[in-house]
Design a protein around this motif. Structure first.
Motif, mmCIF file in Angstrom:
data_model
loop_
_atom_site.group_PDB
_atom_site.id
_atom_site.type_symbol
_atom_site.label_atom_id
_atom_site.label_comp_id
_atom_site.label_asym_id
_atom_site.label_seq_id
_atom_site.Cartn_x
_atom_site.Cartn_y
_atom_site.Cartn_z
ATOM 1 N N GLY A 47 0.821 -1.213 0.000
ATOM 2 C CA GLY A 47 0.000 0.000 0.000
ATOM 3 C C GLY A 47 0.850 1.257 0.000
ATOM 4 O O GLY A 47 1.923 1.298 0.611
ATOM 5 N N GLY A 48 0.371 2.268 -0.713
ATOM 6 C CA GLY A 48 1.007 3.582 -0.662
ATOM 7 C C GLY A 48 2.103 3.833 -1.668
ATOM 8 O O GLY A 48 2.622 4.949 -1.747
ATOM 9 N N THR A 49 2.485 2.819 -2.473
ATOM 10 C CA THR A 49 3.586 3.016 -3.407
ATOM 11 C C THR A 49 3.135 3.281 -4.837
ATOM 12 O O THR A 49 3.956 3.602 -5.699
ATOM 13 C CB THR A 49 4.503 1.773 -3.422
ATOM 14 N N GLY A 50 1.849 3.128 -5.109
ATOM 15 C CA GLY A 50 1.352 3.283 -6.475
ATOM 16 C C GLY A 50 1.627 4.663 -7.033
ATOM 17 O O GLY A 50 1.660 5.667 -6.309
ATOM 18 N N ASP A 78 11.366 -1.136 4.824
ATOM 19 C CA ASP A 78 10.343 -0.650 5.759
ATOM 20 C C ASP A 78 8.996 -1.358 5.588
ATOM 21 O O ASP A 78 8.000 -0.969 6.206
ATOM 22 C CB ASP A 78 10.177 0.869 5.652
ATOM 23 N N GLY A 79 8.945 -2.375 4.732
ATOM 24 C CA GLY A 79 7.720 -3.148 4.575
ATOM 25 C C GLY A 79 6.755 -2.621 3.540
ATOM 26 O O GLY A 79 5.618 -3.112 3.456
ATOM 27 N N SER A 80 7.185 -1.647 2.738
ATOM 28 C CA SER A 80 6.304 -1.147 1.684
ATOM 29 C C SER A 80 6.080 -2.187 0.599
ATOM 30 O O SER A 80 5.098 -2.116 -0.152
ATOM 31 C CB SER A 80 6.886 0.130 1.067
ATOM 32 N N TYR A 81 6.998 -3.140 0.487
ATOM 33 C CA TYR A 81 6.861 -4.247 -0.457
ATOM 34 C C TYR A 81 7.109 -5.566 0.265
ATOM 35 O O TYR A 81 7.902 -5.626 1.216
ATOM 36 C CB TYR A 81 7.874 -4.120 -1.603
ATOM 37 N N THR A 82 6.444 -6.605 -0.209
ATOM 38 C CA THR A 82 6.665 -7.940 0.338
ATOM 39 C C THR A 82 7.004 -8.881 -0.813
ATOM 40 O O THR A 82 6.429 -8.770 -1.906
ATOM 41 C CB THR A 82 5.414 -8.445 1.091
ATOM 42 N N PRO A 83 7.957 -9.813 -0.633
ATOM 43 C CA PRO A 83 8.377 -10.666 -1.749
ATOM 44 C C PRO A 83 7.404 -11.798 -2.034
ATOM 45 O O PRO A 83 6.660 -12.257 -1.159
ATOM 46 C CB PRO A 83 9.730 -11.207 -1.270
ATOM 47 N N ALA A 131 -10.638 -10.908 -0.799
ATOM 48 C CA ALA A 131 -10.074 -9.577 -0.573
ATOM 49 C C ALA A 131 -8.773 -9.425 -1.357
ATOM 50 O O ALA A 131 -7.963 -10.355 -1.410
ATOM 51 C CB ALA A 131 -9.823 -9.343 0.906
ATOM 52 N N PRO A 132 -8.553 -8.264 -1.982
ATOM 53 C CA PRO A 132 -7.308 -8.074 -2.734
ATOM 54 C C PRO A 132 -6.094 -8.006 -1.813
ATOM 55 O O PRO A 132 -6.198 -7.666 -0.633
ATOM 56 C CB PRO A 132 -7.533 -6.747 -3.460
ATOM 57 N N ALA A 133 -4.932 -8.315 -2.395
ATOM 58 C CA ALA A 133 -3.682 -8.208 -1.649
ATOM 59 C C ALA A 133 -3.362 -6.756 -1.328
ATOM 60 O O ALA A 133 -2.759 -6.454 -0.299
ATOM 61 C CB ALA A 133 -2.548 -8.836 -2.451
ATOM 62 N N ALA A 134 -3.769 -5.844 -2.209
ATOM 63 C CA ALA A 134 -3.547 -4.411 -1.995
ATOM 64 C C ALA A 134 -4.449 -3.634 -2.927
ATOM 65 O O ALA A 134 -4.880 -4.139 -3.972
ATOM 66 C CB ALA A 134 -2.083 -4.044 -2.237
ATOM 67 N N THR A 135 -4.746 -2.407 -2.541
ATOM 68 C CA THR A 135 -5.482 -1.484 -3.405
ATOM 69 C C THR A 135 -4.784 -0.144 -3.411
ATOM 70 O O THR A 135 -4.014 0.191 -2.505
ATOM 71 C CB THR A 135 -6.941 -1.298 -2.941
ATOM 72 N N ASP A 136 -5.084 0.631 -4.448
ATOM 73 C CA ASP A 136 -4.481 1.955 -4.596
ATOM 74 C C ASP A 136 -5.464 2.817 -5.375
ATOM 75 O O ASP A 136 -6.114 2.325 -6.313
ATOM 76 C CB ASP A 136 -3.145 1.836 -5.340
#
Length: 399
Positions: A15-18, A76-81, A173-178
């Motif tokens: 979240g937050g990187t889009g 910082d956890g903005s991305y996960t592998p 539920a989606p993994a992430a939204t933007d």
């Protein structure tokens, strides 16, 4: 074997990187403002020299800053592998039909740019080589691809659309939204190895894939020697073509002489009674200069479809012949459909530009016909919407 593959090692946003893609802006100051408001935006990595703490550096000098920003985002956890994944993609907004796509990797050796060159990926526009070099340098410095090439599946588009719609509907539920600048919600779901992944990659690679957005990024993959590139494979039902206009910051002649040169070349020039907008159909372009608007019908040459597209006529008769400007001249800004006609004419009226050129959108029929003939569209002539968002799914390049 399909030409569309899972991402061997992906980094998925939490979240937050889009971000809008690096080439969606008419004003570099917008990029700086966006990154200042959202330091986690991938735009600060994609355009490192426009981030607030790097302004003043060249693109190449700012690459270490991009590397540091991306490393911090991962730490910082903005991305996960994730490994061996394709990613379902839905773009939605109230009152609009949802758009669907599949994040995946596509074989670079499938890119075709002419009729005698084999390959299922058709690149259709001339490019600016300086931009390609920047994309290569960024990818090599990061070891990752943050911004996808948007590919239009022309062979099995209807089947792919139905499969993607059904898969997202049942995925939970989606993994992430933007949420983007237009209020559209971008949602992603991961699909690991198995029959569902195999079906989706087969459909995504089931026919010619036309580059709808990302001609520079696809050429960067070839230039950089990357065996595969990051893509979102979408469907004809998911996209529309919007206008792609031009601003000229400085004329090489007077407004009166420009109009006279167009008339001498066979154009019909009519002064508009009020403010000019984007033409609703092709055949006539609208100009705004010196506080006045004009409708200009440019003369056709020969019978070829490509050479008589409005964008081709503008490039040849207006920019090159009447103004003496190469399409890559820094005085020309290519302005996509996110900017209304009033913004372009306002730039002229405010003195920040001297000419606005408003061009009707390319039709889907013309776009498809040019691509099937393996011919190249004029530079910056198709603004597809909705745009795939950068920074949601990142592909790690093999070392």
């Amino acid at each position: 074997m399909t030409v569309v593959h899972p991402i061997a090692r992906a980094w998925i946003t939490t979240g937050g990187t889009g971000a809008q893609n690096y080439d969606e802006f008419a004003d570099d100051a917008e990029i700086t403002a966006i990154v200042a408001a959202n330091p986690h935006s991938a735009l600060g990595i994609e355009m490192p020299h426009r981030a607030p703490d790097s302004v003043g550096k060249s693109f190449l000098d700012a690459l270490p800053d991009a590397v540091a920003r991306f490393a911090e985002a991962k730490a910082d956890g903005s991305y996960t592998p994730a490994e061996q994944m394709v990613v379902l993609y839905r773009i939605s907004a109230p009152g609009e039909e949802s758009a669907y796509g599949l994040w995946a990797m596509v074989d670079t050796d499938q890119i075709s740019t002419r009729a005698d060159e084999p390959g299922l990926v058709i690149r259709n526009e001339d490019v600016f080589i300086a931009k390609v070099r920047e994309r290569v340098a960024l990818a090599e410095a990061l070891g990752h691809l943050l911004s996808p090439v948007l590919l239009l599946q022309t062979g099995r588009g209807d089947e792919l659309h139905a499969a993607l719609a059904a898969a997202t509907e049942s995925a939970g539920a989606p993994a992430a939204t933007d949420v983007d600048q237009s209020g559209r919600t971008h949602a992603i779901w991961l699909v690991g190895p198995g029959p569902a992944q195999d079906e989706l990659t087969a459909l995504a690679g089931g026919g010619d894939l036309v580059v709808a957005d990302g001609n520079h990024r696809s050429l960067a993959a070839q230039t950089g020697g990357f065996p595969r590139f990051l893509a979102v494979v979408t469907t004809p039902a998911s996209v529309a073509i919007q206008p792609y206009n031009r601003l000229v910051s400085e004329l090489t002649t007077t407004p009166e002489e420009l109009l006279d040169r167009l008339r001498a070349a066979g154009a019909e020039v009519t002064e508009a009674a009020g403010p000019v907008g984007v033409p609703t159909t092709g055949g006539t372009v609208h100009l705004h200069l010196a506080g006045r608007g004009y409708a200009v019908t440019l003369p056709h040459v020969g019978a070829g479809r490509l050479e008589n597209l409005d964008h081709a006529l503008v490039e040849r008769l207006l920019l090159r012949d009447a103004l003496g400007l190469d399409p890559g001249d820094k005085r020309i800004t290519y302005v996509g459909g996110d900017y209304p006609a009033s913004w372009l004419t306002g730039e002229v009226d405010a003195g920040r530009a001297e000419l606005a050129v408003l061009v009707a959108p390319v039709t889907v029929d013309d776009f498809v016909a040019v691509n099937l003939a393996r011919e190249k569209m004029p530079r910056k002539s198709t603004w597809f919407t909705p745009k795939a968002r950068a920074g949601l799914v990142v592909a790690e390049l093999p070392r």
